[in-house]
Design an enzyme around this catalytic site. Structure first.
Site, mmCIF file in Angstrom:
data_model
loop_
_atom_site.group_PDB
_atom_site.id
_atom_site.type_symbol
_atom_site.label_atom_id
_atom_site.label_comp_id
_atom_site.label_asym_id
_atom_site.label_seq_id
_atom_site.Cartn_x
_atom_site.Cartn_y
_atom_site.Cartn_z
ATOM 1 N NE ARG A 1 -1.191 2.486 2.743
ATOM 2 C CZ ARG A 1 -0.646 3.574 3.473
ATOM 3 N NH1 ARG A 1 -0.709 4.656 2.785
ATOM 4 N NH2 ARG A 1 -0.273 3.634 4.603
ATOM 5 C CG ASP A 2 3.302 4.321 2.965
ATOM 6 O OD1 ASP A 2 2.867 5.248 2.373
ATOM 7 O OD2 ASP A 2 3.284 4.635 4.262
ATOM 8 C CG HIS B 1 2.734 4.396 9.123
ATOM 9 N ND1 HIS B 1 2.482 3.445 8.235
ATOM 10 C CD2 HIS B 1 3.082 5.329 8.385
ATOM 11 C CE1 HIS B 1 2.859 3.962 6.829
ATOM 12 N NE2 HIS B 1 3.203 4.961 6.854
ATOM 13 C CB CYS C 1 11.624 9.811 1.298
ATOM 14 S SG CYS C 1 11.229 11.158 1.939
ATOM 15 C CG ASN D 1 6.485 2.948 4.973
ATOM 16 O OD1 ASN D 1 5.986 2.853 3.887
ATOM 17 N ND2 ASN D 1 5.951 3.537 5.737
HETATM 18 ZN ZN ZN Z 1 3.503 6.171 5.538
#
Ligand code: ZN
Length: 318
Positions: free
Chosen positions: A13-14, A210, A243, A252
């Protein structure tokens, strides 16, 4: 410190929502199946947002249905609103996470919703869950995002954060989570925030965090969270997604590095680290243009490292 830690994989997902390439559905399924086979017990497999917003996650319903066939796996999804929750419940997801940006400017910019509107969505989602048969009610988390600071507003006043945590719980969330969306957290901030939010909503209502590794403090922040008694940590295989603000930094925390740290400290994860490192190949092959991060995969395991032992009953337990 909690003796058993739940590593919640959020890469599908992320990670995938942060990259332009679209991971083909069969590769997503292979990734999820392999990571579950390595002992990862919770995977956030997608997000129920309109396909035109995030085409990378357009196959989320199909992925949820597939992931639900894997015994013992908690299938988590992100839902931005009631409509997303309806789709998630129809697909059979075990856990729904509704993000609420504690910065109202960020909330308006990203979700086009005020705090009051997001709380209203939370209330409607909780009511929808309550209508489901008892054995089909997903766990419902309200995630306090940008909780360690926002790129638009900077630090958010603590009373505002605590008020929103209380409102999420009053709206019917089972728990709240802390999300360092911007990578602003440091270990002391993590400890202070866990203490304050638990003070407002109770220890049982905050168990997970998170974190992003934007400034290299991801694992230090994990350690701070563990020392405060949290036992659920989100991470992403290969730190996929990176990032956008910090080239070279994973997005993450990297799952492989996180699991290595936990096991080196003698904490139980239920994960077979050697198998987990193999899962990386699936993602690397399917996304040849995306960098994968992580130190442990490159360095290998230290000589004499004793991996966690696995009772077969643990990996198949729900
Ligand atoms: Zn995140």
């Amino acid at each position: 410190m909690a003796p058993e830690i739940l590593v919640s994989e959020v890469g599908p997902r992320d990670g995938l929502q942060s990259i332009k390439s679209i991971l083909p559905t069969p590769a997503k399924k292979a990734w999820i199946a392999a990571e579950a086979a390595a002992g990862v017990r919770e995977i956030e497999v997608g997000s129920f947002v309109p396909a035109k917003v995030l085409p990378q996650l357009a196959d989320t319903a199909e992925i949820v249905a597939f992931a639900k066939t894997i015994p013992g796996l908690t299938v988590a999804v992100l839902v931005p609103n009631l409509r997303g929750a309806e789709a998630a419940i129809a697909a059979g997801a075990d856990k729904l996470t509704l993000p609420l940006s504690v910065s109202e400017t960020h909330s308006l910019a990203n979700l086009r919703r005020t705090h009051a509107q997001v709380i209203e969505e939370a209330r409607a989602i909780a009511a929808l869950i309550a209508e489901q048969p008892e054995d089909r009610r997903p766990h419902f988390e309200g995630s306090l995002s940008t909780v360690f600071g926002c790129t638009l507003e900077g630090a958010i006043p603590l009373p505002q954060i605590l008020g929103l945590a209380e409102q999420l719980m009053a709206a019917g969330c089972d728990e709240v989570g802390l999300s360092d969306t911007t990578g602003y957290a440091d270990p002391r901030a993590v400890k202070d925030m866990v203490r304050a939010v638990r003070g407002a909503v109770g220890d049982e209502a905050l168990t997970g965090i998170h974190l992003h590794n934007t400034r290299g403090l991801g694992l230090a922040n994990v350690l701070a969270a563990l020392e405060m008694g949290l036992d659920t940590v989100d991470s992403s295989l290969g730190g996929i997604g990176g990032c956008p603000f910090a080239p070279g930094a994973s997005g993450n925390i990297v799952t492989e590095d996180l699991v290595f740290m936990l096991q080196a400290m003698g904490l139980k994860t239920g994960i077979d680290l050697a198998k987990l490192l193999e899962v990386r190949k699936i993602v690397a092959e399917a996304l040849p243009d995306e960098p994968l991060y992580g130190f442990t995969p490159d360095a290998g395991l230290p000589l004499g490292f004793v991996p966690e032992s696995h009772a077969p009953s643990m990996e198949s337990a729900a």
